[in-house]
Scaffold this active site. Structure first.
Site, PDB file in Angstrom:
ATOM      1  N   LYS A  43      20.439  20.078  -0.391  1.00  0.00           N
ATOM      2  CA  LYS A  43      20.563  21.533  -0.429  1.00  0.00           C
ATOM      3  C   LYS A  43      21.777  22.018   0.364  1.00  0.00           C
ATOM      4  O   LYS A  43      22.059  21.533   1.447  1.00  0.00           O
ATOM      5  CB  LYS A  43      19.267  22.149   0.111  1.00  0.00           C
ATOM      6  CG  LYS A  43      19.173  23.659   0.110  1.00  0.00           C
ATOM      7  CD  LYS A  43      19.444  24.285  -1.224  1.00  0.00           C
ATOM      8  CE  LYS A  43      18.578  23.804  -2.352  1.00  0.00           C
ATOM      9  NZ  LYS A  43      19.009  24.235  -3.699  1.00  0.00           N
ATOM     10  N   GLN A  76      13.849  28.229   0.832  1.00  0.00           N
ATOM     11  CA  GLN A  76      12.792  27.209   0.704  1.00  0.00           C
ATOM     12  C   GLN A  76      12.237  26.793   2.059  1.00  0.00           C
ATOM     13  O   GLN A  76      11.083  26.373   2.155  1.00  0.00           O
ATOM     14  CB  GLN A  76      13.332  25.965  -0.014  1.00  0.00           C
ATOM     15  CG  GLN A  76      13.624  26.155  -1.489  1.00  0.00           C
ATOM     16  CD  GLN A  76      15.074  26.495  -1.724  1.00  0.00           C
ATOM     17  OE1 GLN A  76      15.711  27.160  -0.908  1.00  0.00           O
ATOM     18  NE2 GLN A  76      15.619  26.065  -2.850  1.00  0.00           N
ATOM     19  N   ARG A  98      10.017  22.608  -7.905  1.00  0.00           N
ATOM     20  CA  ARG A  98      11.361  22.225  -7.499  1.00  0.00           C
ATOM     21  C   ARG A  98      11.232  21.099  -6.485  1.00  0.00           C
ATOM     22  O   ARG A  98      10.129  20.703  -6.123  1.00  0.00           O
ATOM     23  CB  ARG A  98      12.202  23.411  -6.980  1.00  0.00           C
ATOM     24  CG  ARG A  98      11.485  24.551  -6.345  1.00  0.00           C
ATOM     25  CD  ARG A  98      10.853  24.251  -5.023  1.00  0.00           C
ATOM     26  NE  ARG A  98      11.785  23.632  -4.105  1.00  0.00           N
ATOM     27  CZ  ARG A  98      11.455  22.869  -3.100  1.00  0.00           C
ATOM     28  NH1 ARG A  98      10.182  22.610  -2.842  1.00  0.00           N
ATOM     29  NH2 ARG A  98      12.353  22.331  -2.301  1.00  0.00           N
ATOM     30  N   ALA A 137      13.427  17.289  -5.689  1.00  0.00           N
ATOM     31  CA  ALA A 137      13.807  16.206  -6.600  1.00  0.00           C
ATOM     32  C   ALA A 137      12.629  15.380  -7.128  1.00  0.00           C
ATOM     33  O   ALA A 137      12.489  15.207  -8.346  1.00  0.00           O
ATOM     34  CB  ALA A 137      14.842  15.316  -5.904  1.00  0.00           C
ATOM     35  N   ASP A 164      18.659  15.028  -2.956  1.00  0.00           N
ATOM     36  CA  ASP A 164      18.535  15.087  -4.416  1.00  0.00           C
ATOM     37  C   ASP A 164      19.229  13.924  -5.104  1.00  0.00           C
ATOM     38  O   ASP A 164      18.976  13.645  -6.271  1.00  0.00           O
ATOM     39  CB  ASP A 164      19.097  16.411  -4.939  1.00  0.00           C
ATOM     40  CG  ASP A 164      18.184  17.538  -4.532  1.00  0.00           C
ATOM     41  OD1 ASP A 164      18.249  17.966  -3.359  1.00  0.00           O
ATOM     42  OD2 ASP A 164      17.368  17.962  -5.369  1.00  0.00           O
TER      43      ASP A 164
HETATM   44  O1  MRU Z   1      16.842  23.555  -5.180  1.00  0.00           O
HETATM   45  P1  MRU Z   1      15.651  22.792  -4.691  1.00  0.00           P
HETATM   46  O2  MRU Z   1      14.658  23.631  -3.972  1.00  0.00           O
HETATM   47  O3  MRU Z   1      15.028  21.951  -5.792  1.00  0.00           O
HETATM   48  O4  MRU Z   1      16.267  21.781  -3.640  1.00  0.00           O
HETATM   49  C1  MRU Z   1      15.437  20.886  -2.966  1.00  0.00           C
HETATM   50  C2  MRU Z   1      16.148  20.076  -1.959  1.00  0.00           C
HETATM   51  O5  MRU Z   1      17.332  20.168  -1.760  1.00  0.00           O
HETATM   52  C3  MRU Z   1      15.319  19.026  -1.254  1.00  0.00           C
HETATM   53  O6  MRU Z   1      15.791  18.815   0.038  1.00  0.00           O
HETATM   54  C4  MRU Z   1      15.426  17.717  -2.045  1.00  0.00           C
HETATM   55  O7  MRU Z   1      15.093  17.915  -3.385  1.00  0.00           O
HETATM   56  C5  MRU Z   1      14.594  16.661  -1.468  1.00  0.00           C
HETATM   57  S1  MRU Z   1      12.886  16.910  -1.891  1.00  0.00           S
HETATM   58  C6  MRU Z   1      11.964  15.685  -1.224  1.00  0.00           C
END
Ligand code: MRU
Length: 369
Positions: free
Chosen positions: A255, A203, A53, A55, A244
Site C-alpha cells: 500500500k 484501511q 480487498r 491480496a 501485494d
Molecule cells: O488496496 P488494498 O486494501 O487491497 O491493499 C491492501 C494492502 O496493501 C495489504 O497490505 C496487502 O494486500 C497485504 S494483505 C495481507
C-alpha cells in the site's frame, strides 16, 4: 478471528453448498454487513469495488468466483471468460493471478460436467491453505517479537507499527502482518500496535483498528505521517507490513506509503519486516519499481472522506478544493535493501534472490515453465 466474541472469517461458503458470503469491508467500521455472492460477476464486482480487498482475500474470492462461474456453465468458453473478467479487476496483487492460474490448471483437463464440483473443492482448499500459511507466518513472526521482548526489560510492551490492513480481513483468517501480533497477544505478551490510518481509503483506521479492537489488542491509530517521529523517539520496536507482490529479488510492493515507513525505519535502525504468504511471491518479476503495475484508483477517494456523523448518518464530504488536480496511486515499492526480513510460512528469510529461491524452489521451477 473474533467479532463480538464469535469466531468469523472474511469469506465462507454458505451451508447451501454453492453461494459465498463475505464481510462488506466498505461498510466497516460503522456497519457490519455480510454480502452474498451468487455469480462470478458478483465476485468480480466485490473485488473491483473493494467490498473484499487485501491480496490473499482477493485470490480466495477469485477462486470462488471461478466456482460460481462453473456452476452456471462448465464450458471452456465460460472458464476463459470468467478468468478474463476476474484478472481485470485489480492489477497489483499477484495473488489474483496465482489463484486464477491454479484454478485454471485444476479445471482445464476435466470434462465440463465435473468442473463445478472440482472448482468448489479447490477454492475451499485455497481458503484453508491461506489460514494454514498465516498460522505459520504467525509462529515465525512471534519468535521475532519474543526476541524483542527478551531484549527489553521484562514486562515492557512491544510496539509494532503497521501500515494499511494486512490483518484477518485482508486474508481468510489471522492476517499476515497481524498473525504474529495476535499470537503474541493471545500468549499474554504486552503488544501495542501503532496503526497508520492509510489515506486515502483508511484501511488502517477503518479495518485494522476495528479488528484489533474486537480482538482486544491494544492499539493507537496515527495519521500517516507520524511514524517517523515515533521512531526517532524510540516508540517503535519493529515494523511489520503486508504485501501485494514480492519480486524474485525481494522488492516489496505494498500500500502507498509503505516505502516512506521503510526509509524512516532504516534511518532509525528499526527492523522493518514484511509478512507474506508464498502465493504473493512473483518469481516472474525482478525489478519491483519498473515491472510491477501500480493501480491508480478513482480521484474521489482522495477528494472526499466518508464517515459517521454524530447523529449516526454515514456521510461523504469533499476535502479538496473543486478543480484541484488529484493523483491516487494505490501502491509503492520498497527496495529489498530496506527490508530487514521476510516473514513467510517457511521461516524468516532475507529479502534477496538466493534466500527466496532456496525457501520456495518449487515456485521458481513453476515460474520457469
Ligand atoms: O488496496 P488494498 O486494501 O487491497 O491493499 C491492501 C494492502 O496493501 C495489504 O497490505 C496487502 O494486500 C497485504 S494483505 C495481507
Amino acid at each position: 478471528m473474533k467479532v463480538e466474541g464469535k469466531h468469523i472469517r472474511s469469506i465462507w461458503l454458505e451451508p447451501d453448498g454453492w453461494s459465498v458470503s463475505a464481510i462488506d469491508q466498505r461498510r466497516l467500521p460503522h456497519e457490519f454487513v455480510v454480502a452474498r455472492l451468487k455469480t462470478c460477476d458478483a465476485a468480480a464486482d466485490a473485488i473491483r469495488s473493494m467490498l473484499v480487498r487485501g491480496a490473499p482475500l482477493i485470490g480466495a474470492t477469485a477462486a470462488y468466483g471461478i466456482a460460481l462461474a462453473m456452476r452456471a456453465d462448465g464450458s471452456d468458453a465460460a472458464l476463459d471468460s470468467a478468468c478474463k473478467m476476474l484478472i481485470a479487476t485489480r492489477p497489483t496483487a499477484i495473488n489474483l493471478k496465482w489463484a486464477l492460474d491454479d484454478m485454471r490448471s485444476t479445471l482445464r483437463h476435466l470434462p465440463p460436467s465435473a468442473r463445478a464440483e472440482a472448482a468448489y473443492r479447490r477454492a475451499g482448499e485455497i481458503a484453508e491453505d491461506d489460514i494454514a500459511i498465516n498460522t505459520g507466518i504467525g509462529r515465525h513472526g512471534f519468535a521475532l517479537i519474543e526476541a524483542i521482548v527478551a531484549a527489553k526489560k521484562p514486562g515492557e510492551r512491544v510496539n509494532v507499527l503497521t501500515h494499511c490492513n494486512a490483518g484477518w480481513l485482508a486474508t481468510v483468517d489471522w492476517g499476515t502482518a497481524t498473525a504474529p501480533i495476535y499470537l503474541a497477544h493471545d500468549r499474554g505478551h504486552a503488544v501495542h500496535v501503532w496503526v497508520d490510518e492509510t489515506r486515502p481509503r483508511n484501511q488502517g483506521a477503518s479495518l485494522t483498528a476495528w479488528e484489533l479492537g474486537h480482538h482486544g489488542v491494544p492499539h493507537t491509530v496515527i495519521p500517516d505521517n507520524t511514524g517517523g517521529h515515533l521512531m526517532q523517539h524510540g516508540m517503535v520496536d519493529l515494523v511489520i507490513v503486508g504485501t501485494d507482490r514480492v519480486t524474485a529479488k525481494g522488492d516489496v510492493c505494498n500500500k502507498i506509503g509503505t516505502y516512506l515507513k521503510a526509509l524512516a525505519a532504516h534511518d532509525n535502525g528499526i527492523p522493518f519486516y514484511v509478512a507474506l504468504p508464498s502465493p504473493t511471491i512473483d518469481f516472474g518479476v525482478d525489478d519491483g519499481i519498473r515491472q510491477i503495475p501500480i493501480e491508480q484508483r478513482a480521484v474521489d477517494e482522495v477528494t472526499t472522506m466518508t464517515g459517521r456523523t454524530a447523529d449516526g448518518r454515514i456521510e461523504t464530504v469533499r476535502v479538496v478544493p473543486d478543480g484541484s488536480p488529484v493523483a491516487n496511486y494505490g501502491f509503492d515499492v520498497t527496495p529489498a535493501r530496506l527490508v530487514t526480513g521476510l516473514i513467510t510460512e517457511r521461516g524468516v528469510i532475507r529479502a534477496d534472490r538466493a534466500a527466496l529461491a532456496a525457501a520456495f524452489p518449487e515456485r521458481v521451477a513453476a515460474a520457469a515453465e
